[in-house]
Design an enzyme around this catalytic site. Structure first.
Site, mmCIF file in Angstrom:
data_model
loop_
_atom_site.group_PDB
_atom_site.id
_atom_site.type_symbol
_atom_site.label_atom_id
_atom_site.label_comp_id
_atom_site.label_asym_id
_atom_site.label_seq_id
_atom_site.Cartn_x
_atom_site.Cartn_y
_atom_site.Cartn_z
ATOM 1 C CB CYS A 191 56.475 103.612 113.429
ATOM 2 S SG CYS A 191 56.756 104.241 111.773
ATOM 3 C CD GLU B 32 65.905 98.792 115.519
ATOM 4 O OE1 GLU B 32 66.361 99.675 116.273
ATOM 5 O OE2 GLU B 32 64.711 98.681 115.271
ATOM 6 C CG ASP C 222 44.257 97.780 121.918
ATOM 7 O OD1 ASP C 222 44.185 96.916 122.803
ATOM 8 O OD2 ASP C 222 45.010 98.760 121.972
ATOM 9 C CG ASP D 149 61.345 104.178 112.545
ATOM 10 O OD1 ASP D 149 62.328 104.675 111.939
ATOM 11 O OD2 ASP D 149 61.070 104.455 113.730
ATOM 12 N NE ARG E 153 60.962 98.559 120.907
ATOM 13 C CZ ARG E 153 60.950 99.895 120.786
ATOM 14 N NH1 ARG E 153 60.575 100.480 119.661
ATOM 15 N NH2 ARG E 153 61.346 100.657 121.775
ATOM 16 C CG HIS F 128 64.481 102.753 116.261
ATOM 17 N ND1 HIS F 128 64.584 101.595 116.973
ATOM 18 C CD2 HIS F 128 63.546 103.482 116.921
ATOM 19 C CE1 HIS F 128 63.763 101.623 118.024
ATOM 20 N NE2 HIS F 128 63.121 102.764 118.006
ATOM 21 C CG LEU F 129 65.132 108.104 111.575
ATOM 22 C CD1 LEU F 129 65.069 108.850 110.239
ATOM 23 C CD2 LEU F 129 66.248 108.673 112.438
ATOM 24 N N GLY F 130 61.511 107.079 114.705
ATOM 25 C CA GLY F 130 60.193 107.469 115.225
ATOM 26 C C GLY F 130 60.252 108.542 116.304
ATOM 27 C CB ALA F 131 61.680 108.602 119.607
ATOM 28 C CE LYS G 138 51.553 106.041 126.582
ATOM 29 N NZ LYS G 138 50.976 104.913 127.332
ATOM 30 C CB ILE G 139 51.844 105.724 119.193
ATOM 31 C CG1 ILE G 139 52.933 106.223 120.151
ATOM 32 C CG2 ILE G 139 52.241 105.985 117.741
ATOM 33 C CD1 ILE G 139 54.231 105.446 120.113
HETATM 34 N N1 LIG Z 1 59.762 103.889 116.358
HETATM 35 C C1 LIG Z 1 59.992 104.535 117.477
HETATM 36 O O1 LIG Z 1 60.974 105.256 117.594
HETATM 37 C C2 LIG Z 1 59.040 104.424 118.622
HETATM 38 C C3 LIG Z 1 58.379 103.240 118.863
HETATM 39 N N2 LIG Z 1 57.529 103.139 119.930
HETATM 40 C C4 LIG Z 1 56.805 101.872 120.110
HETATM 41 O O2 LIG Z 1 55.440 102.067 119.736
HETATM 42 C C5 LIG Z 1 54.635 101.086 120.393
HETATM 43 C C6 LIG Z 1 53.355 101.696 120.960
HETATM 44 O O3 LIG Z 1 53.667 102.659 121.942
HETATM 45 P P1 LIG Z 1 52.521 103.417 122.777
HETATM 46 O O4 LIG Z 1 51.387 103.766 121.902
HETATM 47 O O5 LIG Z 1 53.204 104.488 123.535
HETATM 48 O O6 LIG Z 1 52.096 102.267 123.787
HETATM 49 P P2 LIG Z 1 50.697 102.092 124.538
HETATM 50 O O7 LIG Z 1 50.977 101.197 125.679
HETATM 51 O O8 LIG Z 1 50.073 103.409 124.821
HETATM 52 O O9 LIG Z 1 49.793 101.320 123.473
HETATM 53 C C7 LIG Z 1 50.006 99.975 123.110
HETATM 54 C C8 LIG Z 1 48.628 99.379 122.807
HETATM 55 O O10 LIG Z 1 48.807 98.063 122.312
HETATM 56 C C9 LIG Z 1 47.733 97.264 122.820
HETATM 57 N N3 LIG Z 1 48.101 95.859 122.748
HETATM 58 C C10 LIG Z 1 48.874 95.121 123.569
HETATM 59 N N4 LIG Z 1 48.957 93.868 123.132
HETATM 60 C C11 LIG Z 1 48.225 93.800 122.004
HETATM 61 C C12 LIG Z 1 47.932 92.758 121.090
HETATM 62 N N5 LIG Z 1 48.408 91.528 121.268
HETATM 63 N N6 LIG Z 1 47.151 93.050 120.033
HETATM 64 C C13 LIG Z 1 46.654 94.306 119.839
HETATM 65 N N7 LIG Z 1 46.879 95.326 120.689
HETATM 66 C C14 LIG Z 1 47.670 95.069 121.748
HETATM 67 C C15 LIG Z 1 47.531 97.750 124.224
HETATM 68 O O11 LIG Z 1 46.227 97.478 124.684
HETATM 69 C C16 LIG Z 1 47.754 99.246 124.060
HETATM 70 O O12 LIG Z 1 46.509 99.926 123.866
HETATM 71 C C17 LIG Z 1 55.550 100.431 121.428
HETATM 72 O O13 LIG Z 1 56.010 99.214 120.880
HETATM 73 C C18 LIG Z 1 56.705 101.391 121.549
HETATM 74 O O14 LIG Z 1 57.878 100.770 121.990
HETATM 75 C C19 LIG Z 1 57.293 104.185 120.778
HETATM 76 C C20 LIG Z 1 57.932 105.381 120.573
HETATM 77 C C21 LIG Z 1 58.889 105.584 119.507
HETATM 78 O O1 LIG Z 2 60.657 105.169 122.717
HETATM 79 C C1 LIG Z 2 60.722 104.131 122.033
HETATM 80 O O2 LIG Z 2 60.117 103.087 122.301
HETATM 81 C C2 LIG Z 2 61.584 104.140 120.844
HETATM 82 O O3 LIG Z 2 61.566 103.180 120.113
HETATM 83 C C3 LIG Z 2 62.495 105.266 120.598
HETATM 84 O O4 LIG Z 2 63.802 104.775 120.487
HETATM 85 P P1 LIG Z 2 65.066 105.766 120.541
HETATM 86 O O5 LIG Z 2 65.032 106.428 121.892
HETATM 87 O O6 LIG Z 2 64.896 106.763 119.457
HETATM 88 O O7 LIG Z 2 66.270 104.911 120.367
#
Ligand SMILES: NC(=O)C1=CN([C@@H]2O[C@H](COP(=O)(O)OP(=O)(O)OC[C@H]3O[C@@H](n4cnc5c(N)ncnc54)[C@H](O)[C@@H]3O)[C@@H](O)[C@H]2O)C=CC1
Ligand SMILES: O=C(O)C(=O)COP(=O)(O)O
Length: 526
Positions: free
Chosen positions: A228, A259, A169, A254, A230, A278-281, A149-150
């Site tokens: 951004c 943390e 991917d 991020d 994990r 960790h400001l992504g969200a 998604k992201i």
């Molecule tokens: N910094 C922040 O505040 C935030 C961080 N995140 C993190 O962002 C990341 C992505 O989130 P979404 O896009 O929502 O998840 P998603 O599930 O929509 O996408 C993850 C993608 O990674 C792929 N994937 C899985 N294992 C893999 C590998 N070994 N090599 C390559 N691709 C692989 C999957 O096929 C999937 O398409 C997550 O780790 C989530 O926790 C999400 C929101 C906020």
């Molecule tokens: O949704 C995620 O995976 C995030 O990393 C966001 O983290 P937070 O809710 O801002 O502490």
């Protein structure tokens, strides 16, 4: 009245929803011991990423029915422990997608134009235009690791900025990548060619330290890397060393292995490094979205209704579940197995309900098979509710057929996965006390219960081959629990299915394939 504990900072919109059905206590910054002491009073816990919900906390939460994560990543929750205790874990898979993607894009531009350091310099009273000459992203190559998604939103916006897009991917179809204007490539090529690398993958055993001294050495000396996703996907010590030695151009992080970020070499680096807490969200919009999404699910579960984004419990009615549960477990195991045999990017999944099963409701079995198939990509984040949507988004075509005339077992389920590396199939049945048995692999009849660690070989049926494989495994200290050969004709092609006690050590598959007569070997973890 139910009681909900909110232990991380959540938007008021969520608290208002919860207050309709429960007494809500907001207690931020609790130490683990303090949380353990009070959690026993609560029916629900609502968190973000700061609260670590360990097994100890889950066990102390004797009244807990649901844990709601107002965000995406549930890696701070011991989901298996919650599942074992029958606690639903829900998240908000889409509520902060745009916020996280925009943060990654902001990092790419801020790194390119040294915005944080230039800003700090002006605020200190300087007017230094020479130290901050940047680079354009236009016509540069962006490598997107994880096109979910992201990653997809980052790719779409980067495309409009004139960037060339590479993506890695293994669980996304070529069609889906092409729709997004990305060329799907192997990771090594992405590392070699990208000017910018942005990570959007979950943290799993496979992705931990994906960026390390070896992979950093493959990158251009000007490459800039953004995380951004994990903490822990990048080895921070190796990254700091590579930046200091000028082996890569820059990094913007991020998220961190630990943390809040403690002592770190990264803090001492210059304008080539940007660090955010960790400001992504953390946008107003995303926080409203995730708070409402998760609070509604907590409210529903407290009212006895199903949750829409449960990461660990099927969103199916209890009647259907009771009847089909053993077959759903069969479907999920077969999906997981055939996905691993197919080797990653599956494009078509054929599901055939055979014999008595042909008259059954198929949808839950299809969903369970997809959940199994996607498990390697998504781990705990794929569930019975989202498996179909996740498969659709990955461009996996599902073909469902029925054949009541096949009657070698009471009811069998046959899955065939076609991916970029070829086609593989598995069939399974429930025997005796509803025990799962594999009855066919790649068209060869066998009869083995699946086990956690398995090895399959495709070989020529000839004298001595089993002994050679046995000795080879023995020389690597691999203990065989059971072994069976399936063949159609004597001295023709055959399949061997071995259950082994531990995961296969690295490098041994290559050795197995060298054994004369063995054409292919696959290891799977179920
Ligand atoms: N910094 C922040 O505040 C935030 C961080 N995140 C993190 O962002 C990341 C992505 O989130 P979404 O896009 O929502 O998840 P998603 O599930 O929509 O996408 C993850 C993608 O990674 C792929 N994937 C899985 N294992 C893999 C590998 N070994 N090599 C390559 N691709 C692989 C999957 O096929 C999937 O398409 C997550 O780790 C989530 O926790 C999400 C929101 C906020
Ligand atoms: O949704 C995620 O995976 C995030 O990393 C966001 O983290 P937070 O809710 O801002 O502490």
């Amino acid at each position: 009245m139910s009681k909900v504990l909110v232990s991380d900072s959540i938007d008021q919109a969520g608290i208002d929803i919860l207050s309709q059905v429960a007494t809500v206590d907001v207690k931020l910054g609790l130490k683990p011991a303090e949380l353990i002491e009070i959690i026993g009073e609560y029916d629900a816990l609502m968190i973000r990423s700061s609260t670590r919900v360990t097994q100890e906390i889950i066990e102390a939460g004797t009244q807990l029915k649901i844990i709601g994560r107002a965000g995406v990543g549930v890696d701070n929750v011991d989901v298996p422990a919650a599942t074992r205790r029958g606690i639903v874990v829900v998240n908000s898979p889409e509520g902060n997608t745009i916020a996280a993607a925009e943060h990654a894009l902001a990092m790419i531009l801020a790194l390119s134009r040294h915005i944080p350091d230039a800003n700090a310099s002006v605020k200190r009273g300087a007017w230094d235009r020479n130290s901050f000459v940047g680079a354009e992203v236009y016509k540069k190559t962006l490598g997107v690791v994880g096109l979910g998604k992201i990653g997809s939103h980052v790719a779409a916006v980067a495309k409009t900025m004139g960037m060339k897009l590479l993506a890695y991917d293994p669980f996304i179809s070529t069609d889906r990548a092409e729709q997004l204007g990305c060329q799907l490539v192997e990771l090594d090529l992405l590392f070699q060619q990208a000017d910018y690398i942005t990570l959007h993958i979950p943290k799993t055993p496979e992705t931990t330290h994906l960026i390390n001294a070896t992979t950093l050495a493959k990158m251009k000396p000007t490459a800039r890397i953004v995380n951004c996703a994990r903490g822990g996907i990048i080895d921070e010590v190796a990254l700091a060393a590579a930046l200091k030695a000028g082996k890569i151009g820059g990094a913007a992080l991020d998220v961190f292995e630990s943390e809040p970020l403690g002592e770190s070499e990264l803090r001492s680096l210059g304008k080539e490094v940007i660090l955010t807490p960790h400001l992504g969200a953390s946008t107003a919009e995303a926080q409203v979205n995730v708070a409402i999404d998760v609070a509604e699910q907590i409210r529903d579960v407290l009212l006895g209704l199903p949750a829409r984004s449960a990461v660990n419990i099927p969103g199916l009615g209890p009647d259907v579940l009771e009847e089909l549960k053993p077959y759903m477990q069969l479907a999920e195991t077969l999906g997981n197995l055939v996905g691993q045999l197919a080797g990653g990017r599956v494009e078509v999944l054929n599901i055939r309900l055979q014999g008595e099963l042909a008259t059954n409701k198929s949808q839950p079995l299809v969903v369970a098979a997809l959940k199994g198939l996607l498990y390697q990509a998504l781990r705990e984040r794929v569930n019975y509710v989202n498996a179909s949507i996740e498969a659709k988004e990955r461009g996996i075509r599902v073909i469902e057929t029925r054949d009541a005339s096949i009657r070698d077992y009471a009811g069998t389920l046959h899955l065939e996965a076609t991916g970029t590396l070829g086609t593989h199939s598995v069939t399974g049945a429930l025997l005796g006390e509803r025990e799962i048995h594999l009855t066919d692999v790649d068209g060869f009849p066998i009869n083995v219960p699946p086990s956690k660690y398995m090895l399959f070989t495709l070989h020529r049926d000839m004298p001595g081959i089993i002994g050679k494989l046995g000795s080879l495994l023995g020389s690597f200290n691999v203990n065989i629990a059971s072994m069976q050969v399936g063949r159609k004709i004597v001295r023709g092609d055959a399949v061997m299915a071995l259950s082994i006690d531990d995961p296969l050590p690295e490098g041994i598959l290559e050795e197995i394939i060298k054994v004369p007569g063995i054409r292919d070997a696959y290891t799977v973890t179920l």
